[in-house]
Motif scaffolding. Structure first.
Motif, mmCIF file in Angstrom:
data_model
loop_
_atom_site.group_PDB
_atom_site.id
_atom_site.type_symbol
_atom_site.label_atom_id
_atom_site.label_comp_id
_atom_site.label_asym_id
_atom_site.label_seq_id
_atom_site.Cartn_x
_atom_site.Cartn_y
_atom_site.Cartn_z
ATOM 1 N N GLY A 138 0.808 -1.220 0.000
ATOM 2 C CA GLY A 138 0.000 0.000 0.000
ATOM 3 C C GLY A 138 0.836 1.263 0.000
ATOM 4 O O GLY A 138 0.351 2.338 0.364
ATOM 5 N N SER A 139 2.091 1.152 -0.432
ATOM 6 C CA SER A 139 2.973 2.314 -0.396
ATOM 7 C C SER A 139 4.031 2.227 -1.495
ATOM 8 O O SER A 139 4.696 1.201 -1.662
ATOM 9 C CB SER A 139 3.650 2.380 0.982
ATOM 10 O OG SER A 139 4.893 3.041 0.912
ATOM 11 N N ILE A 140 4.177 3.328 -2.229
ATOM 12 C CA ILE A 140 5.195 3.364 -3.291
ATOM 13 C C ILE A 140 6.592 3.319 -2.680
ATOM 14 O O ILE A 140 7.480 2.612 -3.162
ATOM 15 C CB ILE A 140 5.020 4.632 -4.167
ATOM 16 C CG1 ILE A 140 3.692 4.557 -4.945
ATOM 17 C CG2 ILE A 140 6.188 4.794 -5.129
ATOM 18 C CD1 ILE A 140 3.330 5.828 -5.688
ATOM 19 N N ALA A 141 6.759 4.063 -1.585
ATOM 20 C CA ALA A 141 8.079 4.116 -0.930
ATOM 21 C C ALA A 141 8.481 2.735 -0.413
ATOM 22 O O ALA A 141 9.607 2.278 -0.625
ATOM 23 C CB ALA A 141 8.058 5.115 0.216
ATOM 24 N N ALA A 142 7.526 2.066 0.257
ATOM 25 C CA ALA A 142 7.831 0.744 0.823
ATOM 26 C C ALA A 142 8.117 -0.262 -0.289
ATOM 27 O O ALA A 142 9.035 -1.087 -0.190
ATOM 28 C CB ALA A 142 6.669 0.261 1.686
ATOM 29 N N ALA A 143 7.334 -0.189 -1.371
ATOM 30 C CA ALA A 143 7.545 -1.112 -2.493
ATOM 31 C C ALA A 143 8.922 -0.887 -3.104
ATOM 32 O O ALA A 143 9.638 -1.842 -3.435
ATOM 33 C CB ALA A 143 6.453 -0.914 -3.545
ATOM 34 N N GLY A 157 -1.616 8.114 7.143
ATOM 35 C CA GLY A 157 -1.692 9.382 6.427
ATOM 36 C C GLY A 157 -1.765 9.213 4.921
ATOM 37 O O GLY A 157 -1.334 10.073 4.175
ATOM 38 N N GLY A 158 -2.327 8.078 4.491
ATOM 39 C CA GLY A 158 -2.506 7.879 3.059
ATOM 40 C C GLY A 158 -1.419 7.016 2.456
ATOM 41 O O GLY A 158 -0.366 6.796 3.056
ATOM 42 N N GLY A 159 -1.691 6.499 1.299
ATOM 43 C CA GLY A 159 -0.723 5.625 0.649
ATOM 44 C C GLY A 159 -1.076 5.479 -0.808
ATOM 45 O O GLY A 159 -1.606 6.416 -1.403
ATOM 46 N N ALA A 160 -0.787 4.327 -1.380
ATOM 47 C CA ALA A 160 -1.035 4.122 -2.803
ATOM 48 C C ALA A 160 -1.675 2.769 -3.002
ATOM 49 O O ALA A 160 -1.470 1.851 -2.209
ATOM 50 C CB ALA A 160 0.273 4.207 -3.570
ATOM 51 N N GLN A 161 -2.467 2.679 -4.067
ATOM 52 C CA GLN A 161 -2.985 1.350 -4.392
ATOM 53 C C GLN A 161 -2.951 1.119 -5.891
ATOM 54 O O GLN A 161 -2.939 2.054 -6.687
ATOM 55 C CB GLN A 161 -4.392 1.163 -3.825
ATOM 56 C CG GLN A 161 -5.454 2.017 -4.467
ATOM 57 C CD GLN A 161 -6.814 1.855 -3.768
ATOM 58 O OE1 GLN A 161 -6.901 1.350 -2.649
ATOM 59 N NE2 GLN A 161 -7.865 2.304 -4.427
ATOM 60 N N VAL A 162 -2.886 -0.161 -6.235
ATOM 61 C CA VAL A 162 -2.883 -0.540 -7.646
ATOM 62 C C VAL A 162 -4.332 -0.575 -8.120
ATOM 63 O O VAL A 162 -5.191 -1.156 -7.471
ATOM 64 C CB VAL A 162 -2.206 -1.916 -7.824
ATOM 65 C CG1 VAL A 162 -2.240 -2.346 -9.282
ATOM 66 C CG2 VAL A 162 -0.760 -1.860 -7.328
#
Lengths: 128, 128
Positions: B37-42, B78-83
């Protein structure tokens, strides 16, 4: 290598472990040597320095159990190079891998192409 | 990406015209975003800077007709990213291309592997 006449296409390399690789560049170089009888001439056709063409030939010769390219002595041009039987075999298996992969993936490739943005499609058709 | 546990293997990229490309790196990044759920973590999972991960996401989002990754507001972090749905579709077609290509080329790949030098075979088996 990124020919727009083949719009959506596979670029395919074969890795043997971590160190040895065979891909479209080496295949094209082998075909050039086969056709011109010269490593330098084959490299020139690809806009490649003599040094780089030689290096790629040495890599290929070291990776396989027999050289893919061997030098030929004498002749009017003072000798040249030829692709060996093993070289022809490697080349033909590589081209077979490319065409089998292209056939087997056509439906998924078409599905991917259908998902492209209009601008990417314009780029593909050469309109860029 | 050059995992020796898969000794002789295809490395496969798809080019859309001259400018847009999708390959194993982008596929892995999408899977990482899907899972974390995170670009940074990925990106971190792949040893990639945040800047580079973002750049790859922007490339993908621009190439396809809908974004492959979208940001999600709020939540505990605080928000994240999803595919997105399109992202999942692109990913699944890419993985299907990889497996169809691997199946279709198995015989030629085995023939190529049989032509390798002993040293290359040692490298493959992890003996280097």
């Amino acid at each position: 290598m990124n020919d727009v006449s083949a719009p959506t296409r596979l670029f395919l390399r074969i890795w043997f472990g971590k160190s040895a690789m065979f891909g479209p560049g080496k295949a094209q170089l082998l075909e050039g040597i086969r056709d011109t009888g010269s490593i330098a001439a084959a490299g020139r056709l690809m806009g490649m320095s003599y040094k780089r063409a030689w290096m790629l030939v040495e890599e290929m010769n070291a990776a396989f159990r027999a050289p893919l390219v061997e030098s030929v002595r004498g002749g009017p041009g003072g000798g040249g190079a030829q692709v060996t039987e093993t070289g022809i075999l490697v080349l033909s298996h590589f081209r077979a891998v490319e065409s089998a992969a292209a056939r087997a993936t056509a439906d998924d490739m078409a599905a991917l192409q259908a998902l492209l943005a209009d601008q990417t499609k314009v780029d593909i058709s050469g309109g860029k």
